[in-house]
Design a protein around this motif. Structure first.
Motif, short mmCIF file in Angstrom:
data_model
loop_
_atom_site.label_atom_id
_atom_site.label_comp_id
_atom_site.label_asym_id
_atom_site.label_seq_id
_atom_site.Cartn_x
_atom_site.Cartn_y
_atom_site.Cartn_z
N TYR A 1 -1.88 -10.93 14.00
CA TYR A 1 -2.03 -10.80 12.40
C TYR A 1 -1.39 -11.53 12.29
N ASP A 2 -2.07 -13.01 10.93
CA ASP A 2 -1.29 -13.64 10.04
C ASP A 2 -1.79 -12.53 9.28
N LEU A 3 -2.47 -11.55 8.71
CA LEU A 3 -2.40 -10.76 7.62
C LEU A 3 -3.15 -9.56 7.57
N ILE A 4 -2.19 -8.51 7.60
CA ILE A 4 -3.19 -7.26 7.35
C ILE A 4 -3.47 -7.14 5.97
N LEU A 5 -4.61 -6.34 5.39
CA LEU A 5 -4.93 -5.63 4.78
C LEU A 5 -5.54 -4.87 5.01
N THR A 6 -4.41 -4.13 3.65
CA THR A 6 -4.99 -1.81 4.32
C THR A 6 -4.99 -1.56 2.40
N SER A 7 -5.85 -0.15 2.32
CA SER A 7 -5.77 0.18 1.21
C SER A 7 -5.84 1.66 1.42
N GLU A 8 -5.38 1.97 0.52
CA GLU A 8 -4.85 3.86 0.43
C GLU A 8 -4.91 4.59 2.01
N THR A 9 -3.36 3.82 2.68
CA THR A 9 -3.46 4.47 3.90
C THR A 9 -1.67 5.20 3.58
N ILE A 10 -1.51 5.24 2.22
CA ILE A 10 0.13 5.85 2.39
C ILE A 10 0.19 6.95 2.24
N TYR A 11 -1.46 8.16 2.27
CA TYR A 11 -0.85 8.74 1.48
C TYR A 11 -0.59 9.36 1.70
N ASN A 12 -0.18 10.04 3.14
CA ASN A 12 0.13 10.86 4.24
C ASN A 12 1.60 11.04 4.95
N ARG B 1 2.39 -12.02 7.14
CA ARG B 1 1.63 -10.85 5.30
C ARG B 1 1.06 -9.50 5.49
N VAL B 2 1.77 -8.78 5.00
CA VAL B 2 0.58 -7.06 4.18
C VAL B 2 0.67 -7.12 3.18
N TYR B 3 -0.71 -6.75 2.71
CA TYR B 3 -0.76 -6.30 1.48
C TYR B 3 -1.61 -5.18 1.67
N LEU B 4 -1.48 -3.98 0.63
CA LEU B 4 -0.95 -2.68 1.16
C LEU B 4 -1.48 -2.69 -0.58
N ALA B 5 -2.95 -1.74 -1.07
CA ALA B 5 -3.01 -0.75 -2.58
C ALA B 5 -2.92 0.21 -2.07
N SER B 6 -1.82 0.54 -3.29
CA SER B 6 -2.00 2.01 -3.33
C SER B 6 -1.94 2.93 -4.51
N LYS B 7 -1.80 4.00 -4.66
CA LYS B 7 -1.72 4.57 -5.96
C LYS B 7 -0.38 4.95 -5.86
N ILE C 1 -0.16 -3.27 -5.79
CA ILE C 1 -0.37 -3.95 -4.52
C ILE C 1 1.40 -4.32 -4.15
N ILE C 2 1.22 -4.09 -3.27
CA ILE C 2 2.54 -4.16 -2.00
C ILE C 2 2.13 -5.24 -1.27
N GLU C 3 3.03 -6.44 -1.32
CA GLU C 3 3.26 -7.42 0.02
C GLU C 3 4.61 -7.18 0.58
N MET C 4 3.96 -7.40 2.20
CA MET C 4 5.16 -6.79 3.16
C MET C 4 5.30 -7.69 4.17
N ALA C 5 6.67 -8.16 3.91
CA ALA C 5 7.09 -9.15 5.72
C ALA C 5 8.55 -8.85 6.15
N PHE C 6 8.55 -9.59 7.22
CA PHE C 6 9.30 -8.95 8.44
C PHE C 6 10.53 -9.47 7.16
N LYS C 7 12.01 -8.84 7.44
CA LYS C 7 12.97 -10.26 6.62
C LYS C 7 13.13 -10.91 7.97
N ILE C 8 14.09 -11.83 7.11
CA ILE C 8 14.31 -12.62 7.80
C ILE C 8 16.18 -13.09 8.52
N SER C 9 16.38 -12.82 9.46
CA SER C 9 17.32 -12.78 10.36
C SER C 9 18.42 -13.49 9.72
N SER C 10 19.46 -13.06 8.75
CA SER C 10 21.10 -14.51 9.26
C SER C 10 21.39 -14.93 10.01
#
Length: 367
Positions: free
Chosen positions: A282-293, A313-319, A358-367
């Motif tokens: 996936y180029d984009l993963i969208l997820t909402s309120e999945t990190i409550y537990n 990129r991952v876009y995650l929505a959470s409280k 709203i949080i954006e996640m991406a893989f860390k770029i290796s140095s």
């Protein structure tokens, strides 16, 4: 001698307290087994929380919003939901759901509402239908009997539309997120509104995943079908002329871009990577309120790391925090930092009541 004597008295007292504590725990456990509703003060407190959640759920059922704001305001507040522990191990094998050939039958007996340019089924009607019929998962009656919108290992809240979903929808619009030629996953999709947004904005392919297969069949799939109509590609629709969604001209090309899955995250990722059908990450993963537990963080992290393309990129929505469960943005970010696979950044803060992110996640770029 005096010192030894005093120590002996204290030690005996401590032992007696420990014995009393163990006895109390045993009594409480026995009470719980005889009376699932509980009779301890702690149980009373939990019942109060659950009653509040139940009232909020009723509020959501009665609402027929014209815009996102009323629904979001009236939706169950997942930050206050009491998650009931599972009584025994439940193993949700992942599976792909077949798309019916006759799309019109998917919407039979469904009552439709409209919000932010999207159709979605009236959930209270679906719940009423499910409660009257016999279903394998039987998540509605279990949710009602336990007075909880989340039952760990049994039902993960997919029948509700949680408020952070609208936060992420708003952000995708404000950021003018580009979906053209993108492969998108709506992870923990529930109603599937995030994936539908991507589909309408010309994503190359959109996959929908939820824990419960009942949610996919009765909520997600009908919502997607209802939005795959002529004129629906621009994200604008007219209000339904009635609560019954009339037959429309379906666009098979849009449905052909979709796939639907249910089951545990670990099982889902394994299915995708070892399946017979061709699969592009996936180029984009969208997820909402999945990190409550926090108990689910490892499975979520591993699923994302296995299924996201290198530059995805991952876009995650959470409280900020989910009371009674322990999860939230800050503890999740700490978990991500410790794993040292992804980097995160906050792209939007909604400071209304309990702060949402709203949080954006991406893989860390290796140095």
């Amino acid at each position: 001698m005096a010192f030894q004597f005093n120590f002996s008295i204290e030690e005996k007292a401590e032992n007696e307290l420990e014995t009393l504590g163990d006895t109390a725990l045993q009594l409480e456990s026995a009470q719980a087994s005889l009376n699932p509703g509980g009779s301890t003060e702690k149980s009373k407190e939990i019942s109060l929380v659950e009653n509040v959640v139940h009232k909020e759920s009723l509020c959501a059922h009665e609402a027929t919003p014209k815009t996102a704001a009323p629904l979001a305001k009236c939706s169950p507040n997942k930050s206050q939901v009491q998650v009931l522990p599972k009584k025994q191990a439940h193993f949700k094998v992942a599976k792909e759901h077949k798309i019916p050939e006759d799309f019109s039958k998917v919407l039979e007996n469904k009552v439709m509402e409209a919000v932010q340019g999207l159709y979605y089924v009236n959930i209270s009607v679906v719940e009423m239908t499910l409660s009257n019929d016999s279903h394998e998962e039987d998540i509605v009656s279990k949710s009602i009997s336990s007075h909880s919108d989340l039952i760990t290992g049994i039902y993960e809240g997919g029948l509700k539309i949680w408020e952070c979903t609208f936060d992420l929808m708003d952000y995708l619009s404000e950021a003018e997120m580009q979906f053209i030629n993108k492969t998108v996953l709506d992870l923990g999709c529930g109603a599937g509104l995030l994936g539908i947004v991507a589909l309408k904005r010309k994503a190359k392919e959109v996959h929908f995943q939820d824990y419960n297969h009942t949610v996919i069949d009765e909520i997600t799939l009908p919502n997607v079908v209802a939005n795959c109509t002529d004129g629906g590609g621009d994200g604008r629709i007219s209000e339904p002329p009635s609560k019954k969604h009339k037959k429309a001209n379906f666009v098979p090309a849009l449905m052909s871009k979709c796939r639907f899955f249910s089951g545990e995250w670990a099982e889902f990722s394994q299915l995708m990577l070892s399946g017979n059908k061709p699969f592009s990450k996936y180029d984009l993963i969208l997820t909402s309120e999945t990190i409550y537990n926090p108990d689910n963080y490892s499975a979520l992290h591993d699923t994302i790391s296995k299924l996201l393309v290198k530059n995805g990129r991952v876009y995650l929505a959470s409280k900020a925090h989910y009371f009674g469960v322990g999860g939230g943005v800050h503890i999740f970010e700490k978990f991500i930092e410790e794993r040292n696979v992804f980097r995160t950044r906050t792209v939007k803060v909604i400071d209304e009541g309990l702060t949402r992110y709203i949080i954006e996640m991406a893989f860390k770029i290796s140095s």
